[in-house]
Write a protein that holds these residues in place. Structure first.
Motif, PDB file in Angstrom:
ATOM      1  N   MET A  62      -6.514   5.801   6.525  1.00 36.07           N
ATOM      2  CA  MET A  62      -6.801   4.959   5.425  1.00 36.07           C
ATOM      3  C   MET A  62      -5.544   4.540   4.900  1.00 36.07           C
ATOM      4  O   MET A  62      -5.836   3.236   4.641  1.00 36.07           O
ATOM      5  N   LEU A  63      -4.821   5.057   4.304  1.00 34.05           N
ATOM      6  CA  LEU A  63      -3.243   4.526   3.921  1.00 34.05           C
ATOM      7  C   LEU A  63      -2.557   3.923   5.094  1.00 34.05           C
ATOM      8  O   LEU A  63      -1.755   3.211   4.692  1.00 34.05           O
ATOM      9  N   THR A  82      -1.434   0.349   4.916  1.00 35.23           N
ATOM     10  CA  THR A  82       0.168  -0.044   5.273  1.00 35.23           C
ATOM     11  C   THR A  82       0.151  -1.371   5.471  1.00 35.23           C
ATOM     12  O   THR A  82       1.009  -2.284   5.711  1.00 35.23           O
ATOM     13  N   VAL A  83      -0.401  -1.099   7.111  1.00 31.75           N
ATOM     14  CA  VAL A  83      -0.266  -2.518   8.168  1.00 31.75           C
ATOM     15  C   VAL A  83      -1.089  -3.686   7.662  1.00 31.75           C
ATOM     16  O   VAL A  83      -0.387  -4.770   7.801  1.00 31.75           O
ATOM     17  N   ILE A  84      -2.197  -3.360   6.741  1.00 30.46           N
ATOM     18  CA  ILE A  84      -2.692  -5.180   6.542  1.00 30.46           C
ATOM     19  C   ILE A  84      -1.492  -5.794   5.467  1.00 30.46           C
ATOM     20  O   ILE A  84      -1.691  -6.745   5.142  1.00 30.46           O
ATOM     21  N   SER A  85      -1.245  -4.905   4.826  1.00 28.01           N
ATOM     22  CA  SER A  85      -0.209  -5.122   3.672  1.00 28.01           C
ATOM     23  C   SER A  85       0.967  -5.339   3.900  1.00 28.01           C
ATOM     24  O   SER A  85       1.855  -6.496   3.378  1.00 28.01           O
ATOM     25  N   LEU A  86       1.689  -4.957   5.194  1.00 28.62           N
ATOM     26  CA  LEU A  86       2.701  -6.059   6.235  1.00 28.62           C
ATOM     27  C   LEU A  86       2.222  -6.939   7.074  1.00 28.62           C
ATOM     28  O   LEU A  86       3.710  -7.119   7.410  1.00 28.62           O
ATOM     29  N   ALA A  87       1.189  -7.378   6.920  1.00 26.99           N
ATOM     30  CA  ALA A  87       0.848  -8.214   8.404  1.00 26.99           C
ATOM     31  C   ALA A  87       1.827  -9.483   7.717  1.00 26.99           C
ATOM     32  O   ALA A  87       2.287 -10.347   8.447  1.00 26.99           O
ATOM     33  N   PRO A  88       1.890  -9.766   6.474  1.00 23.45           N
ATOM     34  CA  PRO A  88       1.786 -11.214   5.977  1.00 23.45           C
ATOM     35  C   PRO A  88       3.641 -11.189   6.554  1.00 23.45           C
ATOM     36  O   PRO A  88       4.428 -12.500   7.327  1.00 23.45           O
TER      37      PRO A  88
END
Length: 282
Positions: free
Chosen positions: A81-82, A86-92
């Motif tokens: 989940m972490l 992290t991937v979602i936050s770095l997507a932009p």
């Protein structure tokens, strides 16, 4: 007389405020006590009895528990989940740095600045246009990623590491087509990598910054070409105002309508966006 009335009014207001505060505190205390009593009654009345299973003559309690599958060699559920967050936050950042978004947004800002328009079109419009143009340009790459990585991974045909490696293939190919060899060699020298025999041997940590530098260079070249006709209009307007003796009048005030008119007559948006999209090598 007026001073006495003022003092009497102040005393009356203080008494009213004092009474109001006392009543408010009493009501608040009574309400809190009543609420606590109601919550206690609800809790007592809604206690769930222990669920039991009748196994013949013996009654056994039924215990339910939820555990995360942590097989040997796999990440725990919390760590997965972490990583996902992290991937979602770095997507932009991934969208901005590894796609055509950088070149498009820089060129659009050059257009707005060259025309002398400080906030028209607004930033939200420019960013939205850049995002949709990025999706249009990157759609073949995204389709390949979906076919070669996402669908096999969801079908269980490859592991997570293999899916990531397969997804990076189309992205690396796109970045390599847009990156200059000089920029790649620059970061290879910084990383102290002597030589590479093939494009596939270039590390991704070297390719991404080289791609960003190449995109900024291409965007600045396009921005310079966009600036030339608008600078000519500014020079003509400024020289005309100087010859007429109107030195106190800002030239940008007069030249801005002519810039907008020139941009409309040349069908600027279609021309620039079309050439900008065609500048990418797919």
């Amino acid at each position: 007389m007026i001073q006495m009335k003022t003092n009497t009014f102040r005393i009356t207001m203080k008494k009213c405020l004092t009474v109001f505060l006392v009543v408010f505190v009493l009501v608040l205390c009574c309400g809190t006590q009543s609420y606590a009593t109601d919550i206690t009654d609800i809790t007592d009345s809604t206690e769930t009895p222990e669920t039991t299973v009748d196994d013949g003559d013996v009654t056994k309690p039924l215990n339910l528990s939820l555990t995360l599958g942590e097989e040997e060699g796999t990440l725990s559920g919390t760590l997965q989940m972490l990583l996902a967050l992290t991937v979602i936050s770095l997507a932009p950042s991934i969208l901005v740095m590894m796609t055509s978004f950088t070149r498009i947004i820089v060129v659009l800002h050059f257009i707005r600045t060259a025309m002398g328009l400080t906030s028209t079109p607004p930033n939200n419009v420019l960013i939205g246009l850049s995002l949709f143009l990025t999706l249009f340009i990157m759609s073949p790459v995204f389709s390949r990623i979906n076919t070669e990585a996402i669908e096999p991974y969801t079908a269980g045909e490859m592991s997570q590491e293999e899916a990531i490696e397969a997804a990076m293939g189309p992205m690396r190919e796109f970045m390599i087509n847009q990156t200059r060899e000089q920029d790649i060699q620059l970061f290879l020298d910084i990383a102290e990598i002597d030589s590479v025999s093939d494009w596939d041997d270039i590390p991704t940590t070297v390719l991404i910054p080289a791609f960003i530098i190449s995109e900024l260079r291409a965007a600045f070249i396009i921005g310079f070409l966009i600036y030339i006709p608008f600078i000519i209009i500014d020079m003509v307007v400024a020289s005309t105002l100087m010859s007429m003796g109107m030195m106190m009048l800002p030239p940008t005030t007069i030249s801005m309508p002519f810039k907008v008119l020139l941009f409309i007559m040349a069908d600027g948006w279609s021309l620039i966006v079309g050439q900008l999209v065609q500048s990418f090598v797919l």
